[in-house]
Design a protein around this motif. Structure first.
Motif, PDB file in Angstrom:
ATOM      1  N   LEU A 104       0.821  -1.211   0.000  1.00 39.71           N
ATOM      2  CA  LEU A 104       0.000   0.000   0.000  1.00 39.71           C
ATOM      3  C   LEU A 104       0.856   1.263   0.000  1.00 39.71           C
ATOM      4  CD1 LEU A 104      -2.701  -1.195   2.543  1.00 39.71           C
ATOM      5  CD2 LEU A 104      -3.078  -0.747   0.110  1.00 39.71           C
ATOM      6  N   ARG A 105       1.967   1.217   0.699  1.00 40.19           N
ATOM      7  CA  ARG A 105       2.841   2.389   0.709  1.00 40.19           C
ATOM      8  C   ARG A 105       3.535   2.570  -0.646  1.00 40.19           C
ATOM      9  NH1 ARG A 105       2.137   6.175   1.651  1.00 40.19           N
ATOM     10  NH2 ARG A 105       4.232   6.981   1.909  1.00 40.19           N
ATOM     11  N   LYS A 106       3.791   1.469  -1.345  1.00 40.01           N
ATOM     12  CA  LYS A 106       4.430   1.568  -2.661  1.00 40.01           C
ATOM     13  C   LYS A 106       3.568   2.331  -3.660  1.00 40.01           C
ATOM     14  CE  LYS A 106       7.193  -2.668  -2.267  1.00 40.01           C
ATOM     15  NZ  LYS A 106       7.318  -4.092  -2.716  1.00 40.01           N
ATOM     16  N   ILE A 107       2.245   2.283  -3.464  1.00 40.54           N
ATOM     17  CA  ILE A 107       1.347   3.018  -4.366  1.00 40.54           C
ATOM     18  C   ILE A 107       0.861   4.310  -3.696  1.00 40.54           C
ATOM     19  CG2 ILE A 107       0.666   0.970  -5.659  1.00 40.54           C
ATOM     20  CD1 ILE A 107      -1.963   0.969  -4.065  1.00 40.54           C
ATOM     21  N   ASP A 108       1.545   4.703  -2.632  1.00 39.29           N
ATOM     22  CA  ASP A 108       1.337   6.004  -1.989  1.00 39.29           C
ATOM     23  C   ASP A 108      -0.039   6.173  -1.348  1.00 39.29           C
ATOM     24  OD1 ASP A 108       2.425   8.385  -1.146  1.00 39.29           O
ATOM     25  OD2 ASP A 108       1.797   9.505  -2.916  1.00 39.29           O
ATOM     26  N   VAL A 109      -0.598   5.097  -0.813  1.00 39.82           N
ATOM     27  CA  VAL A 109      -1.834   5.228  -0.038  1.00 39.82           C
ATOM     28  C   VAL A 109      -1.506   5.997   1.244  1.00 39.82           C
ATOM     29  CG1 VAL A 109      -3.570   3.964   1.302  1.00 39.82           C
ATOM     30  CG2 VAL A 109      -2.919   3.162  -0.978  1.00 39.82           C
ATOM     31  N   ASP A 110      -2.335   6.985   1.578  1.00 43.49           N
ATOM     32  CA  ASP A 110      -2.037   7.876   2.699  1.00 43.49           C
ATOM     33  C   ASP A 110      -2.514   7.347   4.044  1.00 43.49           C
ATOM     34  OD1 ASP A 110      -1.072  10.398   1.207  1.00 43.49           O
ATOM     35  OD2 ASP A 110      -2.961   9.930   0.208  1.00 43.49           O
ATOM     36  N   CYS A 111      -3.721   6.805   4.077  1.00 45.03           N
ATOM     37  CA  CYS A 111      -4.353   6.446   5.352  1.00 45.03           C
ATOM     38  C   CYS A 111      -4.724   4.967   5.368  1.00 45.03           C
ATOM     39  CB  CYS A 111      -5.603   7.278   5.585  1.00 45.03           C
ATOM     40  SG  CYS A 111      -5.300   9.052   5.562  1.00 45.03           S
ATOM     41  N   VAL A 158       3.944   0.263  13.304  1.00 45.80           N
ATOM     42  CA  VAL A 158       4.532  -0.158  12.029  1.00 45.80           C
ATOM     43  C   VAL A 158       4.057   0.759  10.905  1.00 45.80           C
ATOM     44  CG1 VAL A 158       4.583  -1.985  10.283  1.00 45.80           C
ATOM     45  CG2 VAL A 158       4.849  -2.571  12.699  1.00 45.80           C
ATOM     46  N   GLY A 159       2.754   1.070  10.899  1.00 42.08           N
ATOM     47  CA  GLY A 159       2.203   1.952   9.884  1.00 42.08           C
ATOM     48  C   GLY A 159       2.845   3.330   9.901  1.00 42.08           C
ATOM     49  N   ASP A 160       3.069   3.853  11.101  1.00 44.48           N
ATOM     50  CA  ASP A 160       3.721   5.159  11.220  1.00 44.48           C
ATOM     51  C   ASP A 160       5.149   5.114  10.678  1.00 44.48           C
ATOM     52  OD1 ASP A 160       1.412   6.092  12.381  1.00 44.48           O
ATOM     53  OD2 ASP A 160       2.143   5.929  14.451  1.00 44.48           O
ATOM     54  N   LYS A 161       5.856   4.025  10.967  1.00 41.65           N
ATOM     55  CA  LYS A 161       7.233   3.891  10.493  1.00 41.65           C
ATOM     56  C   LYS A 161       7.294   3.739   8.978  1.00 41.65           C
ATOM     57  CE  LYS A 161       9.060   1.866  14.771  1.00 41.65           C
ATOM     58  NZ  LYS A 161       9.610   0.639  15.408  1.00 41.65           N
ATOM     59  N   LEU A 162       6.293   3.092   8.402  1.00 39.11           N
ATOM     60  CA  LEU A 162       6.271   2.900   6.952  1.00 39.11           C
ATOM     61  C   LEU A 162       5.948   4.197   6.209  1.00 39.11           C
ATOM     62  CD1 LEU A 162       4.466  -0.559   6.597  1.00 39.11           C
ATOM     63  CD2 LEU A 162       6.863  -0.060   6.094  1.00 39.11           C
ATOM     64  N   GLY A 163       5.390   5.161   6.925  1.00 38.74           N
ATOM     65  CA  GLY A 163       5.146   6.451   6.297  1.00 38.74           C
ATOM     66  C   GLY A 163       3.708   6.787   5.985  1.00 38.74           C
ATOM     67  N   PHE A 164       2.743   6.020   6.499  1.00 39.59           N
ATOM     68  CA  PHE A 164       1.346   6.414   6.320  1.00 39.59           C
ATOM     69  C   PHE A 164       1.118   7.740   7.042  1.00 39.59           C
ATOM     70  CE2 PHE A 164       0.967   1.785   5.710  1.00 39.59           C
ATOM     71  CZ  PHE A 164       0.211   1.747   4.555  1.00 39.59           C
TER      72      PHE A 164
END
Length: 376
Positions: free
Chosen positions: A300-307, A338-344
């Motif tokens: 999800l982070r690879k496709i830049d999902v925000d939330c 984990v989500g915060d660290k991944l950049g969401f």
């Protein structure tokens, strides 16, 4: 039956007739009182408080997963843990919203999907903002996902043509500053209901352009033209749920839905509107592994999902998928970190969190306002 006639096969949770085992009595272990006497006090208390012989025979023994979670023993249904018990919805605001919805012939996913947070959201969240997720395109879905209790039919009744206007009127009446629109799947319609969805957004914005609108959409069968219609309607947050990890899609969702198709929807929206906030949700407790959850979050982070929201799957009826595990709140907190660290930009993770849980909270509003101010 004499006690000597049976022994308990703890590994399988079953009872085996003693006469079927040759010389079984000579192999049955006895309690080593010397070893028991050497245990610490806290260890003795754990043994004393543990499952009884009757519990093992009945198979009523939860499996410990190592994080305080409760896993289902094969053949048994889990008992609801304390952290998932919620109060019955009451209060004036709850009653007012319910009456208004019925008068305008509107439906909410809060009711149709039996959301456990209906009392809290309708009664007002942390900042006293009542949030009800309106379900457009009727209350009957053309798909049959095994986790969802919404009504299904191959050919549901046509959508109410007055629904976009009625929805906008209700939202204006409630005085909301953030609203979530979602819908059933309408595979019976050429565009999957995208135009109806978009018209509802425009009706809301025409009455009050400052109202922030989130749309939680179906996948429109992978039709990116339909996705574009909704994405271009003037909404503020585009949400579409992947629901579960890739390996479990076939078991959890309708065959017409799949992981790649959902990822394609979210990718398309971001490419068309790079500043638009995109959002998705994952259910836990269906039997997924930690590695699979992490892989999904990374995808999800690879496709830049925000939330991202992560919540506990709850079995709505006996006909639906059984809960395999009640994930402990501490584990949900771990996934939030984990989500915060991944950049969401925003990760909401908890047993009672849902995809539109507390959608009107200040964080998302502030994020939207910040992105608008950054736009050229």
């Amino acid at each position: 039956m004499a006690a000597s006639m049976y022994i308990v096969a703890l590994r399988r949770g079953s009872v085996l007739p003693l006469q079927h085992l040759h010389n079984a009595s000579s192999r049955v272990p006895t309690l080593d009182t010397r070893r028991h006497a050497s245990l610490r006090k806290d260890q003795k208390e754990k043994l004393a408080d543990g499952p009884s012989l009757e519990d093992f025979i009945a198979g009523d023994v939860p499996e410990y997963s190592g994080e305080g979670s409760i896993k289902r023993v094969k053949g048994e249904r889990l008992r609801l843990p304390e952290w998932l018990k919620t109060e019955i919805p009451v209060g004036d605001n709850y009653k007012t919203l319910k009456k208004s919805l019925r008068n305008l012939n509107l439906h909410t996913v809060c009711e149709e999907a039996r959301c456990p947070n209906i009392g809290e959201c309708w009664g007002g969240g942390e900042h006293a903002t009542a949030t009800a997720t309106i379900m457009v395109l009727g209350d009957t879905c053309t798909r049959g996902c095994r986790f969802c209790s919404v009504k299904t039919a191959r050919n549901p009744p046509p959508p109410d043509p007055e629904e976009p206007v009625n929805t906008a009127a209700a939202i204006a009446e409630w005085g909301l500053d953030y609203v979530v629109l979602t819908s059933v799947d309408r595979d019976d319609m050429p565009d999957g209901g995208a135009a109806h969805f978009a018209q509802t957004v425009r009706e809301i914005k025409s009455r009050n352009s400052s109202i922030l609108v989130e749309c939680l959409t179906p996948d429109f069968r992978g039709d990116m033209e339909a996705v574009t219609v909704v994405a271009d309607s003037g909404l503020d947050v585009y949400a579409h749920n992947v629901e579960t990890v890739e390996a479990m899609q076939w078991m959890v969702r309708d065959p017409r839905a799949n992981y790649a198709q959902s990822m394609a929807v979210l990718t398309h929206v971001k490419k068309r509107h790079p500043k638009m906030v995109t959002k998705t949700s994952i259910m836990l407790g269906l039997g997924e592994t930690d590695d699979q959850i992490l892989q999904t979050m990374e995808d999800l982070r690879k496709i830049d999902v925000d939330c991202l929201t992560l919540g506990q799957y709850m079995q709505p009826t006996k006909r639906h998928l059984k809960v395999k595990e009640y994930v402990h709140p501490d584990k949900f907190q771990y996934w939030q970190e984990v989500g915060d660290k991944l950049g969401f930009a925003y990760t909401a993770s908890g047993p009672l969190v849902r995809s539109s849980y507390k959608a009107g909270e200040f964080f998302l509003k502030n994020l939207l306002e910040q992105r608008k101010s950054e736009s050229p």
